[in-house]
Scaffold this motif. Structure first.
Motif, short mmCIF file in Angstrom:
data_model
loop_
_atom_site.label_atom_id
_atom_site.label_comp_id
_atom_site.label_asym_id
_atom_site.label_seq_id
_atom_site.Cartn_x
_atom_site.Cartn_y
_atom_site.Cartn_z
N THR A 26 -2.42 4.04 5.32
CA THR A 26 -2.20 4.91 4.16
C THR A 26 -3.38 5.83 3.94
OG1 THR A 26 -0.82 3.21 3.10
CG2 THR A 26 -1.72 4.95 1.69
N ASN A 84 -0.85 3.01 -6.02
CA ASN A 84 -0.50 4.42 -6.22
C ASN A 84 -1.68 5.35 -5.92
OD1 ASN A 84 2.11 3.79 -6.95
ND2 ASN A 84 1.63 3.67 -9.14
N THR A 131 -2.23 5.59 -2.25
CA THR A 131 -1.23 6.48 -1.66
C THR A 131 -1.64 7.94 -1.84
OG1 THR A 131 0.52 4.87 -2.12
CG2 THR A 131 1.20 7.13 -1.66
N ASN A 187 5.99 4.41 0.24
CA ASN A 187 5.50 4.06 -1.09
C ASN A 187 4.76 2.73 -1.01
OD1 ASN A 187 5.40 2.90 -3.82
ND2 ASN A 187 6.60 4.69 -4.40
N ARG A 224 3.17 0.76 -3.15
CA ARG A 224 3.44 -0.31 -4.12
C ARG A 224 4.75 -1.03 -3.81
NH1 ARG A 224 2.01 0.18 -10.34
NH2 ARG A 224 0.02 -0.28 -9.33
N ASN A 225 5.77 -0.29 -3.40
CA ASN A 225 7.05 -0.92 -3.07
C ASN A 225 6.99 -1.72 -1.78
OD1 ASN A 225 8.22 0.17 -5.36
ND2 ASN A 225 9.04 1.97 -4.29
#
Length: 328
Positions: free
Chosen positions: A77, A206, A209, A268, A270-271
């Motif tokens: 990431t 987040n 990311t 994403n 967090r997901n």
């Protein structure tokens, strides 16, 4: 949308059930006879074996698989590159270098002290890798991990040379190859130190990311790019050093699992973090069971099984992405 969320939850539940079933089966594997029924009937021998060996090994496998996969996801990431992980960025090699320093200068008796030295070295090496990326003008998806692997090979060669020179290569052998056969009560608890950092990664998911989208983009959204990148590197360094000191080096987990999850769920962070941890734990557990069953009652090193299975999966991912690039 509700149907899509429901299907995703069902998939997560399915893989969680698979992980639980595999974990239960893993407890029954071993040279010494062991019965799960004996735990419920309070059989002294079964309870003793479970506490000393079977449960510690299972916990260490699950924590290691989840930790390495999440650390790989964080690195991918931050660098915005799907082929970067602790094993391709030189982080594991720097951790082994730290272990070598601890053994050579301080005896390295205390695992916590080894972990501290390994953490410092792995963080230093990872920051060097990130600094090299900042100076690179051409950042091809394949060139970036190649730079990391070349840097890691240089550090690995230096580590091996010094270990041979000072006759400590036998002491280093357990950290050159991952192995769960020596994991018993009192020898795996250091892995727990990495668990809080997994929650920290989820809290700052987040922002991590956003940091992966670049420094200028991060600043425009009010995110301190350098601080978040440093936090990510600290998380990766802590996880890697605890794993290397406890069970040794295990490659491919940090590359393969995040790529598989990103194909299923997108980017994403967090997901995808919980699913990445779940798949990483399941992948390493299955590889461990293969190594214990294939030549029973003997055992093949987990790093060898992961290298074979991981290399095949890595090539499949590589050709898949190459096909995607050629058609786009």
């Amino acid at each position: 949308m509700n149907l899509k969320i429901s299907n995703l939850l069902h998939r997560k539940l399915f893989w969680l059930i698979i992980l639980i079933a595999a974990s239960v089966y893993s407890l029954t594997l071993g040279v010494k006879d062991f019965s799960l029924l004996g735990l419920f009937t309070r059989n002294g021998e079964d309870i003793k074996l479970a506490i000393i060996s079977r449960f510690p090994r299972l916990i260490s496998i699950l924590v290691t698989g989840a930790s390495l996969s999440i650390s790989g996801l964080i690195m991918q990431t931050i660098t915005d590159n799907k082929f970067v992980s602790p094993s391709t960025a030189g982080t594991m090699e720097w951790s082994r270098f730290g272990v070598m320093i601890a053994i050579m200068f301080f005896g390295g008796e205390a695992k916590l002290f080894k972990m501290l030295i390994a953490f410092i070295c792995s963080l230093f090496g990872t920051l060097i890798f990130m600094q090299i990326l900042q100076t690179m003008k051409f950042k091809n998806a394949m060139i970036v991990p190649l730079v990391g692997m070349m840097l890691g090979n240089v550090i690995s060669a230096i580590t091996s040379f010094i270990a041979y020179r000072f006759d400590i290569i036998q002491n280093m052998s357990s950290w050159l190859q991952g192995n769960f056969s020596l994991v018993i009560k009192g020898r795996y608890e250091l892995l727990y130190l990495g668990i809080p950092f997994l929650f920290i990664a989820y809290i700052y998911a987040n922002k991590l990311t956003i940091a992966g989208m670049g420094e200028s983009f991060s600043k425009s959204l009010g995110v301190n790019y350098k601080a978040i990148v440093l936090l990510g590197m600290v998380i990766v360094a802590v996880i890697t050093s605890t794993v290397v000191v406890t069970v040794g080096s295990i490659s491919f987990v940090g590359i393969i699992i995040p790529n598989i999850v990103s194909m299923m769920m997108g980017d994403n962070l967090r997901n995808s973090l919980p699913v990445t941890a779940l798949f990483g734990a399941l992948f390493l557990l299955i590889c461990d069971m293969i190594g214990r069953v294939i030549i029973f009652p003997y055992e093949i090193s987990i790093s060898l099984i992961v290298s074979i299975v991981g290399s095949i999966m890595f090539l499949a991912l590589l050709f898949r992405r190459k096909k995607k690039w050629s058609t786009s």
